[in-house]
Design an enzyme around this catalytic site. Sequence first.
Site: not given
Length: 150
Positions: A52-54
């Site tokens: 999720g990052h990123f």
Amino acid sequence: MSDNHTLQIEEILDLLPHRYPFLLVDRVLDFEEGKFLRAVKNVSFNEPFFQGHFPGKPIFPGVLILEAMAQATGILAFKSVGKLEPGELYYFAAIDGARFKRPVLPGDQMVLEVEFIKERRGVARFKGVAKVDGEIACEAEMMCARRREV
């Protein structure tokens, strides 16, 4: 650098309470009690936060670079003053002057360099730098406090 100034993962696990996925120090390359410590975090694409990052542009979160430096200061503190008494913990107390200079990416090897500055009434101040390929990724001053568990 002699073997007695390095620490393998088993010794790090004995000193820090952190465990996967939050253990952010893989090996200690060198240290001098009460002075400095140099450690490594190997950054793998398999780290869970990269999902999720990123998405499509994975970057090691800056706050985790700071956490890795804080864990390195914890190891230096333990090696300098010995293990804590039962019921005591080191608390991350403050961070000053944090600066991020370059991103840390999957495949990078982050070298963590921490230096003891001073200690007063159970509160220790350290200077930390995280580097990739000799280039500064992050720098900050950190404080930790030795206290009884609450």
